[in-house]
Scaffold this motif. Sequence first.
Motif, PDB file in Angstrom:
ATOM      1  N   ASP A   1      29.948  -6.682  30.085  1.00 14.79           N
ATOM      2  CA  ASP A   1      31.071  -5.761  30.133  1.00 14.79           C
ATOM      3  C   ASP A   1      31.803  -5.954  31.457  1.00 14.79           C
ATOM      4  O   ASP A   1      31.231  -6.403  32.449  1.00 14.79           O
ATOM      5  N   ASN A   2      33.055  -5.627  31.463  1.00 11.59           N
ATOM      6  CA  ASN A   2      33.772  -5.834  32.711  1.00 11.59           C
ATOM      7  C   ASN A   2      34.441  -4.569  33.233  1.00 11.59           C
ATOM      8  O   ASN A   2      35.343  -4.622  34.050  1.00 11.59           O
ATOM      9  N   VAL A   3      33.994  -3.440  32.771  1.00 11.77           N
ATOM     10  CA  VAL A   3      34.549  -2.184  33.266  1.00 11.77           C
ATOM     11  C   VAL A   3      33.515  -1.543  34.190  1.00 11.77           C
ATOM     12  O   VAL A   3      32.345  -1.434  33.836  1.00 11.77           O
ATOM     13  N   GLU A   4      33.967  -1.139  35.341  1.00 13.55           N
ATOM     14  CA  GLU A   4      33.013  -0.645  36.324  1.00 13.55           C
ATOM     15  C   GLU A   4      32.311   0.628  35.864  1.00 13.55           C
ATOM     16  O   GLU A   4      31.124   0.816  36.103  1.00 13.55           O
ATOM     17  N   ALA A   5      33.077   1.485  35.186  1.00  8.77           N
ATOM     18  CA  ALA A   5      32.480   2.742  34.747  1.00  8.77           C
ATOM     19  C   ALA A   5      31.297   2.490  33.821  1.00  8.77           C
ATOM     20  O   ALA A   5      30.306   3.226  33.847  1.00  8.77           O
ATOM     21  N   VAL A   6      31.391   1.433  33.021  1.00  7.56           N
ATOM     22  CA  VAL A   6      30.285   1.108  32.123  1.00  7.56           C
ATOM     23  C   VAL A   6      29.075   0.636  32.922  1.00  7.56           C
ATOM     24  O   VAL A   6      27.946   0.991  32.635  1.00  7.56           O
ATOM     25  N   TRP A   7      29.353  -0.146  33.961  1.00  2.00           N
ATOM     26  CA  TRP A   7      28.233  -0.576  34.818  1.00  2.00           C
ATOM     27  C   TRP A   7      27.517   0.631  35.402  1.00  2.00           C
ATOM     28  O   TRP A   7      26.299   0.665  35.479  1.00  2.00           O
ATOM     29  N   GLU A   8      28.331   1.581  35.800  1.00  2.00           N
ATOM     30  CA  GLU A   8      27.729   2.755  36.409  1.00  2.00           C
ATOM     31  C   GLU A   8      26.830   3.473  35.401  1.00  2.00           C
ATOM     32  O   GLU A   8      25.711   3.862  35.717  1.00  2.00           O
ATOM     33  N   GLY A   9      27.385   3.606  34.174  1.00  2.00           N
ATOM     34  CA  GLY A   9      26.580   4.243  33.145  1.00  2.00           C
ATOM     35  C   GLY A   9      25.314   3.457  32.875  1.00  2.00           C
ATOM     36  O   GLY A   9      24.219   4.034  32.746  1.00  2.00           O
ATOM     37  N   ALA A  10      25.444   2.132  32.840  1.00  2.00           N
ATOM     38  CA  ALA A  10      24.276   1.297  32.607  1.00  2.00           C
ATOM     39  C   ALA A  10      23.270   1.461  33.739  1.00  2.00           C
ATOM     40  O   ALA A  10      22.056   1.479  33.508  1.00  2.00           O
ATOM     41  N   ALA A  11      23.796   1.572  34.963  1.00  2.00           N
ATOM     42  CA  ALA A  11      22.897   1.761  36.102  1.00  2.00           C
ATOM     43  C   ALA A  11      22.118   3.060  35.956  1.00  2.00           C
ATOM     44  O   ALA A  11      20.917   3.109  36.243  1.00  2.00           O
ATOM     45  N   ASN A  12      22.800   4.096  35.475  1.00  2.00           N
ATOM     46  CA  ASN A  12      22.110   5.370  35.258  1.00  2.00           C
ATOM     47  C   ASN A  12      20.942   5.206  34.300  1.00  2.00           C
ATOM     48  O   ASN A  12      19.835   5.683  34.553  1.00  2.00           O
ATOM     49  N   LEU A  13      21.232   4.533  33.213  1.00  2.00           N
ATOM     50  CA  LEU A  13      20.196   4.355  32.195  1.00  2.00           C
ATOM     51  C   LEU A  13      19.067   3.475  32.728  1.00  2.00           C
ATOM     52  O   LEU A  13      17.885   3.750  32.511  1.00  2.00           O
ATOM     53  N   LEU A  14      19.470   2.450  33.463  1.00  2.00           N
ATOM     54  CA  LEU A  14      18.473   1.545  34.031  1.00  2.00           C
ATOM     55  C   LEU A  14      17.551   2.303  34.977  1.00  2.00           C
ATOM     56  O   LEU A  14      16.327   2.083  35.005  1.00  2.00           O
TER      57      LEU A  14
END
Lengths: 871, 474
Positions: free
Chosen positions: A182-195
Amino acid sequence: MARFDQLENMYDVGLKPVMLRSLIRQYLPAENHPLNLNNSCFELPSLVSILQTHCLLSELDSQSIDPKLINTWKSAVDDWLSCLLSLLSSDMSDKCWVGICLLGVSCQECSNQRFLSSYSVWLNKLLSHIQPPADSQLVKIASCTSLADLLTRLARFPEVKKDGNLLAGKLVQPVLKLLNEDNVEAVWEGAANLLYALIAFFPASIHHYYDKVEAAIASKILSGKCSTKTLKKLGYCLALLPKAKGDKDSWSLMMQKILISINDHLNEAFQGVEEEAKSDEARRLLVPPGKDLPLPLGGASFKGTSSERLPTATISTLMFCCCKMLTSSYPVQVTVPVRLMLALVERLLRVDGSLPHTMLPFMTSVQQELICSELPVLHAYSLELLIALIKGMRRQLLPHSAYIVRVVTRYFKRCSLPELRIKLYSIIRMLLLSMGVGIAIYLAPDVVENASNDLNSLDGEDIETSPANTGPATGALPQLSNRKRKHGAKTGSLEEKQDAPSPKVGESNTHQTIPITVKIAALDTLEVLLTVGAASKSESWRSSIDGLLMKTAINSCKRGWGNLESNIFLPHESASVWADFQLSSLRALLTSFLAPARVRPPYLSQGLELFRRGKQEAGMKLAQFCAYALFALEVLIHPRALPLDDFYSACHNSTDGASNRFLENIYSGSRKQNTSFLSAMQRTEQGGVESHDDDLYDRWLQNENENQNKSEYIPVEDMKDQTSRPNDSSFTNVLEVREKEPAAANADVHMRNENEIVVQPWHLEESVPKSQEVASAKAVMSPAVGTNPEGSEIESKTPLSASDRLNDTNHDMFSCVDKVDGFDNVAGKTSSTLPNAKKGSSSMVHLDSDSSMDSFPGIVDADPDTDSDSD
Amino acid sequence: MEMGEKMNKEALVVCSDKSTGIGITVWDLETGEQLLHIPTCAAAPHGLFCLRNQFIVASQSNRHGSFGGGSIFIWPLNKPQSPLRSYTLEAMGPISCTKGGLYIAGGAPSGNAYLWEVTSGRLLRTWHAHHKSLKCMVFSDDDSLLIFGCTDGIISVWSMISLVDVEDSGSSPSLLYYSSEHRSSITGLVTMSAGARSIFISSSLDGTCKVWELVSGRHLQTLVYPMSVTAIALHPIERLLFSGSVDGNIFVNVFDIGAVEDCFVTTEDQAFVLKVHNESITALTFSGFHLISASEDFTFCLWDTINRVVLRRFNNRKGAVTNMVVIKQSSLFPILNHQRVTHQFQVSLLQKYPQPSNPGKGMATFLSFPASHSKPPPTHFHGNNLLDHLISGSEQEEQTPAMLQTKLEKNIDDRLWVTSMTKHVMEISKHLQCRLLDMMQCRLLCNPYELDSSPKKKRHKIQSQNQTPTEQSQ
């Protein structure tokens, strides 16, 4: 449906299913209706808050509830959930999003039973929304968040740990996909939360994907292209990652990789502002000779950073990562490379943007400007790293604390940025508290000097006297100042700092006003220094600090009391910063009163006045503290020597005559003399407390108010100090004499011992009066005292002639002389009780009184005189 | 239940310095029975202590190896069969450890002092501290200072920070100060934990106890006794000082440093005397509020200090007790009962020679406190926002109601943010719809006579852009 009979009140359980149903009707769109997002988006938070405050989903299974009601409630929750699930499977991404968010809330709120029975269904539903067919970013983010909530709840049930690990394992790859593709930062952030949730609660699920997770996170961090907040979240995940394996080596390896990566980035960044040798040295330390270089962080090397930008974001994230690795728990013992990390800190703090001579020709002003603009952030993070080291290692840091002291004090001299100074102060506080008085010796001079400078700058106060003015002046700082909110504050402040104009670090702060937040830090640090190290060699600075703290407190309070309640129009911190300042100054003042000293606190009356005023006038928190301060000072003003219950009650209960006599002695003494120890005795026995204390207080007030009086007291003390030494030696001479004539005395001792092995001590005292006359008679004649008792009596009369209690003191002196003498001539054992018994019969004042102490110099002075006379 | 009671009970570890045959004995103070006997140990006075409630450490006075060296033995209390035998360069007299059990200090008859790190076993420092034999040593309450007492009566105070400084740049002297006020050998040192004012008390064979300010070394008070003082102990509440003398008497003084700061001598007229031993007192210690005294007469007694009677008299037939340590009985139980044992620091063999420190080598440690670790996460659900809680908080033990409250608010804020974002998107689309309608209306009503303002032109453009896809879709 619920019956429509009267509800009792808002606590009525019957209300809950009804409310839930109306919430469903009101907010949740039916399947075929479009979502009225305009309404529901506004109302979603209120929906959530109603759900949470009324515990609408909790399905409390209590005995008192009507089973019918339970069923109603259950069916209402069933409806709620089926509604959510239908929203979840909707094609419309907005409906879907609402459903996911509310499912997340339901995960938190629903009853244990319901959660356990349906978590796997929910998890699979949510999982489908982060996998490829899903395209809406918002839905992905919301699913990640809700999944994280679900996992957290799941982690609280140890019985489903295994199942949880299995399910969590299914999530890992989709999350990695989100991060990588994915290339949207907000998604990375969400993924980081889950991680994070995965690593923290189901580390076993990560185990197989360890390297992949590391690579995914590392590539994001090393690219440095996200916001600080996202980078930090990713950094935190990286820091926790070794937990997935949970062994000693993976922690060390991760730490080594991160340190090497930081080092490489620094070498690049500091080209030109530091000597080459430095970077080589750091490298040598990192990879011990003969050992292989570990794979770079993330498996492959990333060289993505552009040359015109410093990789500050990457370096700071990696340092944040180090901090988190040090401060979060780890299941086994690990080896922390303390020296390396300290070397890193020192290296960073050394670079101040100035150019070494050899580098001058190679640097452009643009390059230097670039470095200088980024340095404060790097400095802030290296101080953070130092803090994390102190937190993580605690007492074990002792072998390095001298080094840390050197680094910190050296940096203190140069550091002039407010937020860095605040951090530095907090490091000093931590050091003082964790290492105790030993480190206070080394830190005190610098702390006193710096804090005095910070607090003495008057100009700051004039500008920032009212809360309204503090806002703009300190706007960028307050977040950092507050230790308690460290976590929340970090992100914001650093972003602000990056935007801040580049400071000239080397320049001194001659014309700067000191922000109030720095002053607060300085006050807090002085407070800790006084608490920990007031007993250390503080003579040189103590009085000036006491004065400074009094002045600061008065200044802080002279324009009214600050209000700690936050003003909704101002940022929270700036509204209360003035009140914080007042609170800190008052606390420091109280500490300066209470800290051990050899004189009465000189500003006590002014301080008391301040505290009294504050108690009546100030807002809640300040008033509370002022009340506490008065409470604590109570003991200082009215010294309280509590009776030693167990020790003395035994004496009261004893029927033995000798011990009763002993007590009488004490009372007779206490009536005449005001020693606090004796007054305590009197308090328990006679209840004559008031008059006693009043007397004490009056005397004390005299002391306080009339300086002349005070100066009378002090020389007396000094004299005693001076005279203590000759006196002491004369006593030890006596004792040496005793040691030289052991044979006879010892024989006596043994004889007695054999007769009295099991006899209680006070039995012995009965025999004392008989020997008393012998002892006193010998005392007069004995040469062992080294002084003619009569001679000393004459001598001592002159200095004491002013005293009203001439007779008492003389008696006293005699008893003292007798005693010393008694040791030599009578069996040493009985002599200790001898004076007691003697006093019992003659009710003399015993030695532990002020006036009797005054007589000591007399005796001592008499010694040389009498000697010379006899010569 | 019975187990729980046993956990809190205390036991007394005693040993002698005369012969290794006597060994270490662990006594149950309540019942008077022997709980454990460890053979082959003879520790010098002040040469026995309990490390972290788990190990008994003793310096061996009699065990001179072929090179005249000494040794320090460390017995795990729950596995006393297998001690760690560390051999030292010299025979060790007194030894001591910090409160946290991280460092061990030892003193030799030559006056040399040794300092080890327990976890790694590294010999951090050896130095010539005194000219005469070291008698006793003690760490200050915050472990930052080390106090030595010597046979010649000299007391010295050292800063731990500069003693263990890895770099040893010599910038700060380790010796804070020394004092030679005592005229004869020091026999005991006791530190007081009285808040900011650190104080210690020394006892000496010259028949005095002296009270000192720890950091400045100021001499506050001297207590004179008729006999040589051989051991001292402070009552747990620190107001009573017990001094054992060479003739077997134990003097009890009220200890009042606050009031009598300036008294240079307090005599023993306040003292009570506990008397039951008829030979020199060798050691004093406390178990709860009960004093335990040991003497050369081969006995040791448990005292009720309130009524001043002996509660129990033990007879150590084989030799006089010179060292006593009170431990928890629970530490004697085998490992099974301890679940937190995994989180204890390891104990290594103490090294004989100092080794050059390797800067790249780290320091073994446990991150975060063990207590927070053994606690299972609360199963009760708090209804906080887990997401925010997890990302920002991370420290589970910090969960106070206030924090939960703020997190709840944060949660709502966060959701509000997402909501407002969506709302923003919706508004844009609504706005576009409006415009579309506007323009359609405009076109319908459009007549050429109306003034063409520039915004309308723009609108036309937008309209045409907007309309084309709509028309296409239709």
